[in-house]
Design a protein around this motif. Structure first.
Motif, mmCIF file in Angstrom:
data_model
loop_
_atom_site.group_PDB
_atom_site.id
_atom_site.type_symbol
_atom_site.label_atom_id
_atom_site.label_comp_id
_atom_site.label_asym_id
_atom_site.label_seq_id
_atom_site.Cartn_x
_atom_site.Cartn_y
_atom_site.Cartn_z
ATOM 1 N N GLY A 185 -78.470 -0.657 -74.283
ATOM 2 C CA GLY A 185 -79.749 -0.316 -74.891
ATOM 3 C C GLY A 185 -80.876 -1.191 -74.378
ATOM 4 O O GLY A 185 -81.961 -0.702 -74.040
ATOM 5 N N SER A 186 -80.637 -2.483 -74.293
ATOM 6 C CA SER A 186 -81.657 -3.399 -73.776
ATOM 7 C C SER A 186 -81.962 -3.110 -72.314
ATOM 8 O O SER A 186 -83.112 -3.210 -71.871
ATOM 9 N N LEU A 187 -80.931 -2.766 -71.547
ATOM 10 C CA LEU A 187 -81.139 -2.446 -70.139
ATOM 11 C C LEU A 187 -82.039 -1.223 -70.000
ATOM 12 O O LEU A 187 -82.963 -1.205 -69.171
ATOM 13 N N LEU A 188 -81.798 -0.201 -70.811
ATOM 14 C CA LEU A 188 -82.645 0.993 -70.790
ATOM 15 C C LEU A 188 -84.086 0.637 -71.151
ATOM 16 O O LEU A 188 -85.038 1.089 -70.484
ATOM 17 N N GLU A 189 -84.262 -0.159 -72.193
ATOM 18 C CA GLU A 189 -85.607 -0.498 -72.652
ATOM 19 C C GLU A 189 -86.366 -1.343 -71.635
ATOM 20 O O GLU A 189 -87.596 -1.255 -71.535
ATOM 21 N N THR A 190 -85.631 -2.152 -70.861
ATOM 22 C CA THR A 190 -86.280 -2.999 -69.864
ATOM 23 C C THR A 190 -86.956 -2.170 -68.780
ATOM 24 O O THR A 190 -88.020 -2.537 -68.273
ATOM 25 N N PHE A 191 -86.348 -1.050 -68.424
ATOM 26 C CA PHE A 191 -86.886 -0.207 -67.351
ATOM 27 C C PHE A 191 -87.307 1.160 -67.876
ATOM 28 O O PHE A 191 -87.277 2.152 -67.154
ATOM 29 N N LEU A 192 -87.729 1.222 -69.136
ATOM 30 C CA LEU A 192 -88.000 2.495 -69.800
ATOM 31 C C LEU A 192 -89.012 3.376 -69.065
ATOM 32 O O LEU A 192 -88.791 4.584 -68.941
ATOM 33 N N PRO A 193 -90.139 2.847 -68.558
ATOM 34 C CA PRO A 193 -91.095 3.750 -67.887
ATOM 35 C C PRO A 193 -90.490 4.502 -66.714
ATOM 36 O O PRO A 193 -90.886 5.633 -66.412
ATOM 37 N N TRP A 194 -89.510 3.874 -66.051
ATOM 38 C CA TRP A 194 -88.927 4.499 -64.868
ATOM 39 C C TRP A 194 -88.034 5.682 -65.214
ATOM 40 O O TRP A 194 -87.669 6.467 -64.326
ATOM 41 N N LEU A 195 -87.707 5.845 -66.485
ATOM 42 C CA LEU A 195 -86.937 7.022 -66.891
ATOM 43 C C LEU A 195 -87.723 8.297 -66.619
ATOM 44 O O LEU A 195 -87.148 9.376 -66.473
ATOM 45 N N GLY A 196 -89.045 8.149 -66.521
ATOM 46 C CA GLY A 196 -89.874 9.310 -66.211
ATOM 47 C C GLY A 196 -89.596 9.912 -64.855
ATOM 48 O O GLY A 196 -89.960 11.070 -64.581
ATOM 49 N N LEU A 197 -88.935 9.160 -63.958
ATOM 50 C CA LEU A 197 -88.592 9.704 -62.642
ATOM 51 C C LEU A 197 -87.594 10.852 -62.744
ATOM 52 O O LEU A 197 -87.431 11.618 -61.790
ATOM 53 N N ALA A 198 -86.925 10.967 -63.890
ATOM 54 C CA ALA A 198 -86.012 12.095 -64.079
ATOM 55 C C ALA A 198 -86.769 13.420 -64.107
ATOM 56 O O ALA A 198 -86.204 14.469 -63.778
ATOM 57 N N VAL A 199 -88.043 13.392 -64.479
ATOM 58 C CA VAL A 199 -88.816 14.629 -64.615
ATOM 59 C C VAL A 199 -89.005 15.346 -63.279
ATOM 60 O O VAL A 199 -88.687 16.540 -63.171
ATOM 61 N N PRO A 200 -89.521 14.694 -62.234
ATOM 62 C CA PRO A 200 -89.653 15.426 -60.962
ATOM 63 C C PRO A 200 -88.319 15.882 -60.397
ATOM 64 O O PRO A 200 -88.241 16.951 -59.773
ATOM 65 N N LEU A 201 -87.260 15.107 -60.615
ATOM 66 C CA LEU A 201 -85.943 15.526 -60.142
ATOM 67 C C LEU A 201 -85.500 16.803 -60.855
ATOM 68 O O LEU A 201 -85.045 17.771 -60.217
#
Length: 349
Positions: free
Chosen positions: A70-86
């Protein structure tokens, strides 16, 4: 019969259009070989879009019990948005109207969380500027680093990873502009305003030997009254086969939070390398003691390709109006500059 007519019309349209357009083999969005319409195809992609939106909106739902994922996800949370163009590309290839519509969910959530810094904004006036920088204990040019920070014209400069050999260099370079200083162990604070009541803070986790001193507190006198200024460098985290190794960092954050809770002055400025983002629940004990912060990206680490802001300027009874990175120095971190508007409070308690 209807599909044949549609195909014929499509071919006719391409024949009548420009030459380059006629060469494109446009995909047909009708039913596929299995008889499924665009609204029935791509349900797995639609599910992944909904899952992405859920993780963005509720990252705390991911447990920390195994490897602190959970902490790992939260540390890089903005980058989860890269899933959208994919997912968008996959939805086009799948010719799925359902998946394309579902992608509106993560786009909306990401925009509401992180889109603010991308919009023009009147940030208003500020009273002081503070610079936070982990200068690196292997920095080969401390004098050049100090000059670069002075060029930003801040009133406060906080440094971490000061070494015995580099400290005199920083002191000589900063002293003419910042006559007041507070140094404890490997962290230091330089100020244009008088500092008093300087004391080290014990944020050392269990199992670390003597001589580990990475936090200091001072009282700064400004025209608006007194401000408590903290400088802290929390332990590093490691990502390995066992997960996100943040145990010592979290323990140190708890000790820092206790010091902040005991602080008698209302106005507080915390500067430091906290080794995670403010979204990380491991820093919750600290961030819950401070005022909410904006979503300015200002990624500070690593210098070569910044992916996360682990260097912070946090406030209480004051407002950070703008955060930005400064040009690279000899460190593996980028310096962070923050404009601060001081608010009213029980500053002279």
């Amino acid at each position: 019969m209807q599909r044949v007519e549609s195909d014929a019309a499509s071919r006719a349209g391409r024949k009548d259009g420009p030459k380059w357009l006629r060469r494109i083999e446009w995909p047909r969005w009708g039913t596929d070989a299995a008889g499924r319409s665009p609204w029935k195809r791509g349900r797995v992609l639609a599910g992944l879009a909904v899952l992405t939106a859920g993780l963005l909106a509720f990252p705390s739902a991911v447990p920390n019990s195994v490897g602190r994922v959970g902490s790992l996800l939260e540390t890089f949370l903005p980058w989860l948005g890269l899933a959208v163009p994919l997912l968008f590309v996959l939805a086009l290839l799948r010719r799925s109207a359902t998946a394309l519509v579902a992608l509106l969910l993560p786009v909306t959530v990401w925009g509401s969380l992180f889109g603010g810094p991308l919009l023009p904004e009147d940030r208003g006036a500020h009273d002081i500027t503070a610079v936070q920088h982990n200068v690196s204990d292997v920095n080969a040019d401390p004098a050049g680093t100090a000059r670069a920070l002075i060029e930003a014209e801040p009133e406060l400069v906080a440094l971490e990873e000061l070494t015995p050999s580099a400290l005199p260099v920083y002191e000589r370079a900063l002293a003419p502009t910042y006559p007041y200083r507070a140094v404890e162990g490997t962290v230091g604070l330089w100020s244009k305003y008088p500092l008093s009541d300087v004391r080290p803070l014990d944020i050392k986790p269990k199992g670390i030997g003597d001589g580990w001193q990475r936090a200091v507190r001072a009282r700064m006198r400004v025209p608006q009254g007194d401000v408590a200024v903290y400088v802290a460098h929390l332990p590093s985290v490691r990502v390995g086969w066992s997960g996100f190794g943040s145990g010592r960092r979290d323990e140190s954050a708890g000790l820092l939070a206790a010091a902040l809770a005991a602080e008698r002055l209302d106005r507080v400025i915390l500067l430091g390398d906290l080794n995670s983002t403010v979204d990380d629940r491991g820093l919750g004990p600290v961030t819950s003691r401070m005022d909410p912060v904006g979503r300015d990206f200002a990624f500070s680490w690593p210098t070569a390709f910044p992916v996360s802001r682990i260097d912070h300027v946090l406030t209480r009874a004051a407002t950070v109006t703008h955060v930005r990175t400064l040009p690279a120095t000899g460190s593996d971190h980028l310096p962070i500059a923050a404009d601060i508007r001081l608010c009213c409070g029980r500053a002279d308690a």
